[in-house]
Design a protein around this motif. Structure first.
Motif, PDB file in Angstrom:
ATOM      1  N   SER A   1      70.037  62.020  44.389  1.00  0.00           N
ATOM      2  CA  SER A   1      69.430  62.852  42.758  1.00  0.00           C
ATOM      3  C   SER A   1      68.835  62.408  41.028  1.00  0.00           C
ATOM      4  CB  SER A   1      70.638  63.743  41.974  1.00  0.00           C
ATOM      5  OG  SER A   1      71.276  62.981  41.799  1.00  0.00           O
ATOM      6  N   VAL A   2      69.155  61.069  42.113  1.00  0.00           N
ATOM      7  CA  VAL A   2      68.632  59.596  40.845  1.00  0.00           C
ATOM      8  C   VAL A   2      67.595  58.800  41.695  1.00  0.00           C
ATOM      9  CG1 VAL A   2      70.560  59.946  39.228  1.00  0.00           C
ATOM     10  CG2 VAL A   2      70.746  58.638  40.669  1.00  0.00           C
ATOM     11  N   LYS A   3      67.917  58.778  42.301  1.00  0.00           N
ATOM     12  CA  LYS A   3      66.661  57.347  43.517  1.00  0.00           C
ATOM     13  C   LYS A   3      65.396  57.787  42.558  1.00  0.00           C
ATOM     14  CE  LYS A   3      68.937  56.606  47.508  1.00  0.00           C
ATOM     15  NZ  LYS A   3      69.401  57.332  48.865  1.00  0.00           N
ATOM     16  N   GLY A   4      64.363  56.298  42.573  1.00  0.00           N
ATOM     17  CA  GLY A   4      63.709  56.269  41.843  1.00  0.00           C
ATOM     18  C   GLY A   4      63.573  56.554  40.441  1.00  0.00           C
ATOM     19  N   ARG A   5      64.576  56.558  39.664  1.00  0.00           N
ATOM     20  CA  ARG A   5      64.471  57.071  37.795  1.00  0.00           C
ATOM     21  C   ARG A   5      65.545  56.494  37.704  1.00  0.00           C
ATOM     22  NH1 ARG A   5      66.459  61.644  36.073  1.00  0.00           N
ATOM     23  NH2 ARG A   5      67.397  62.014  38.169  1.00  0.00           N
ATOM     24  N   PHE A   6      66.366  56.024  38.000  1.00  0.00           N
ATOM     25  CA  PHE A   6      68.249  55.414  37.801  1.00  0.00           C
ATOM     26  C   PHE A   6      67.619  54.327  37.965  1.00  0.00           C
ATOM     27  CE2 PHE A   6      70.943  59.089  36.329  1.00  0.00           C
ATOM     28  CZ  PHE A   6      69.848  59.560  35.013  1.00  0.00           C
ATOM     29  N   THR A   7      68.555  52.719  37.345  1.00  0.00           N
ATOM     30  CA  THR A   7      68.743  51.914  37.699  1.00  0.00           C
ATOM     31  C   THR A   7      70.010  51.170  37.093  1.00  0.00           C
ATOM     32  OG1 THR A   7      66.319  51.179  37.754  1.00  0.00           O
ATOM     33  CG2 THR A   7      67.185  49.496  38.095  1.00  0.00           C
ATOM     34  N   ILE A   8      70.724  50.491  38.039  1.00  0.00           N
ATOM     35  CA  ILE A   8      71.978  49.699  37.488  1.00  0.00           C
ATOM     36  C   ILE A   8      71.854  48.398  38.259  1.00  0.00           C
ATOM     37  CG2 ILE A   8      73.363  49.702  39.943  1.00  0.00           C
ATOM     38  CD1 ILE A   8      75.580  50.438  38.193  1.00  0.00           C
TER      39      ILE A   8
ATOM     40  N   ASP B   1      62.464  61.892  29.323  1.00  0.00           N
ATOM     41  CA  ASP B   1      62.771  60.266  28.516  1.00  0.00           C
ATOM     42  C   ASP B   1      63.299  59.172  28.803  1.00  0.00           C
ATOM     43  OD1 ASP B   1      63.107  62.011  24.782  1.00  0.00           O
ATOM     44  OD2 ASP B   1      61.423  61.832  25.346  1.00  0.00           O
ATOM     45  N   SER B   2      63.926  58.764  28.484  1.00  0.00           N
ATOM     46  CA  SER B   2      64.066  57.448  28.823  1.00  0.00           C
ATOM     47  C   SER B   2      66.106  56.605  27.800  1.00  0.00           C
ATOM     48  CB  SER B   2      64.049  55.802  28.857  1.00  0.00           C
ATOM     49  OG  SER B   2      62.580  56.432  30.456  1.00  0.00           O
ATOM     50  N   LEU B   3      66.512  56.432  28.391  1.00  0.00           N
ATOM     51  CA  LEU B   3      67.985  56.230  27.785  1.00  0.00           C
ATOM     52  C   LEU B   3      68.549  54.967  28.676  1.00  0.00           C
ATOM     53  CD1 LEU B   3      70.320  59.036  26.797  1.00  0.00           C
ATOM     54  CD2 LEU B   3      68.505  57.663  25.533  1.00  0.00           C
ATOM     55  N   ARG B   4      68.689  53.717  27.627  1.00  0.00           N
ATOM     56  CA  ARG B   4      70.141  52.685  28.607  1.00  0.00           C
ATOM     57  C   ARG B   4      71.204  52.772  27.990  1.00  0.00           C
ATOM     58  NH1 ARG B   4      69.455  46.040  28.991  1.00  0.00           N
ATOM     59  NH2 ARG B   4      70.211  46.408  26.389  1.00  0.00           N
ATOM     60  N   LEU B   5      71.778  52.400  29.351  1.00  0.00           N
ATOM     61  CA  LEU B   5      73.535  52.513  28.936  1.00  0.00           C
ATOM     62  C   LEU B   5      73.983  51.051  28.894  1.00  0.00           C
ATOM     63  CD1 LEU B   5      74.611  56.225  30.578  1.00  0.00           C
ATOM     64  CD2 LEU B   5      74.154  56.293  28.379  1.00  0.00           C
ATOM     65  N   SER B   6      74.929  51.046  28.721  1.00  0.00           N
ATOM     66  CA  SER B   6      75.701  49.941  27.976  1.00  0.00           C
ATOM     67  C   SER B   6      77.213  50.025  28.941  1.00  0.00           C
ATOM     68  CB  SER B   6      75.239  49.104  27.070  1.00  0.00           C
ATOM     69  OG  SER B   6      74.105  48.795  27.222  1.00  0.00           O
ATOM     70  N   CYS B   7      77.544  49.305  29.631  1.00  0.00           N
ATOM     71  CA  CYS B   7      78.732  49.596  29.024  1.00  0.00           C
ATOM     72  C   CYS B   7      79.736  47.791  29.641  1.00  0.00           C
ATOM     73  CB  CYS B   7      79.687  49.840  30.653  1.00  0.00           C
ATOM     74  SG  CYS B   7      81.264  49.721  31.474  1.00  0.00           S
TER      75      CYS B   7
ATOM     76  N   LEU C   1      63.877  61.520  32.697  1.00  0.00           N
ATOM     77  CA  LEU C   1      65.394  62.545  32.655  1.00  0.00           C
ATOM     78  C   LEU C   1      64.705  63.992  32.162  1.00  0.00           C
ATOM     79  CD1 LEU C   1      67.291  60.015  29.475  1.00  0.00           C
ATOM     80  CD2 LEU C   1      68.724  60.449  31.832  1.00  0.00           C
ATOM     81  N   LYS C   2      66.383  64.169  33.116  1.00  0.00           N
ATOM     82  CA  LYS C   2      65.722  66.009  33.480  1.00  0.00           C
ATOM     83  C   LYS C   2      67.044  66.563  32.974  1.00  0.00           C
ATOM     84  CE  LYS C   2      63.254  65.106  38.241  1.00  0.00           C
ATOM     85  NZ  LYS C   2      63.533  65.271  39.468  1.00  0.00           N
ATOM     86  N   PRO C   3      66.462  68.061  32.483  1.00  0.00           N
ATOM     87  CA  PRO C   3      67.969  68.232  31.727  1.00  0.00           C
ATOM     88  C   PRO C   3      69.436  68.366  33.615  1.00  0.00           C
ATOM     89  CG  PRO C   3      66.179  70.604  31.470  1.00  0.00           C
ATOM     90  CD  PRO C   3      65.769  68.436  32.328  1.00  0.00           C
TER      91      PRO C   3
END
Length: 126
Positions: free
Chosen positions: A65-72, A15-21, A88-90
């Motif tokens: 560990s997050v390259k290619g999956r997470f984007t800031i 799945d995907s999630l978007r975090l906000s700050c 996302l992975k466990p």
């Protein structure tokens, strides 16, 4: 100064999630921003950093560990920084923290950041 993270939750593998700050009390465009995380029983680690917006070029750094999956990314008009998380992975399960510093952001220097939020929990089930 306040940094308030949101967007965490319980999701499934893939799945995907978007975090906000959301930041307040600082001129965010002059700050380098970062996302860090701490998994249960593990040390806090850097996830992604993004340079300030006071220069022509904005650069980002991601943990291997997050390259290619997470984007800031950052939206200085909204004083908000985001972390888009895909596939996302466990092992991504952790409390995710936002941090800000006017001098820079290093993935290994969470405690050196001037301002830090209280975190948002991301749980990835298998």
């Amino acid at each position: 100064v306040q940094l308030v993270e949101s967007g965490g939750g319980l999701v499934h593998r893939g799945d995907s999630l978007r975090l906000s700050c959301a930041t307040s009390g600082l001129a965010m465009r002059y700050y380098h921003m970062g996302w860090f995380r701490q998994a249960p029983g593990k040390e806090r680690e850097g996830v992604s950093c993004i340079s300030d917006a006071d220069h022509e070029t904005i650069t980002t750094i991601d943990a291997d560990s997050v390259k290619g999956r997470f984007t800031i990314s950052r939206d200085d008009a909204k004083n908000t920084v985001y972390l888009e998380m895909n596939n996302l992975k466990p092992e991504d399960t952790a409390v995710y923290y936002c941090a800000a510093d006017p001098e820079g952001c290093l993935l290994g220097n969470y405690h050196g950041m001037d301002y830090r939020g209280k975190g948002t929990l991301v749980t990835v089930s298998s």
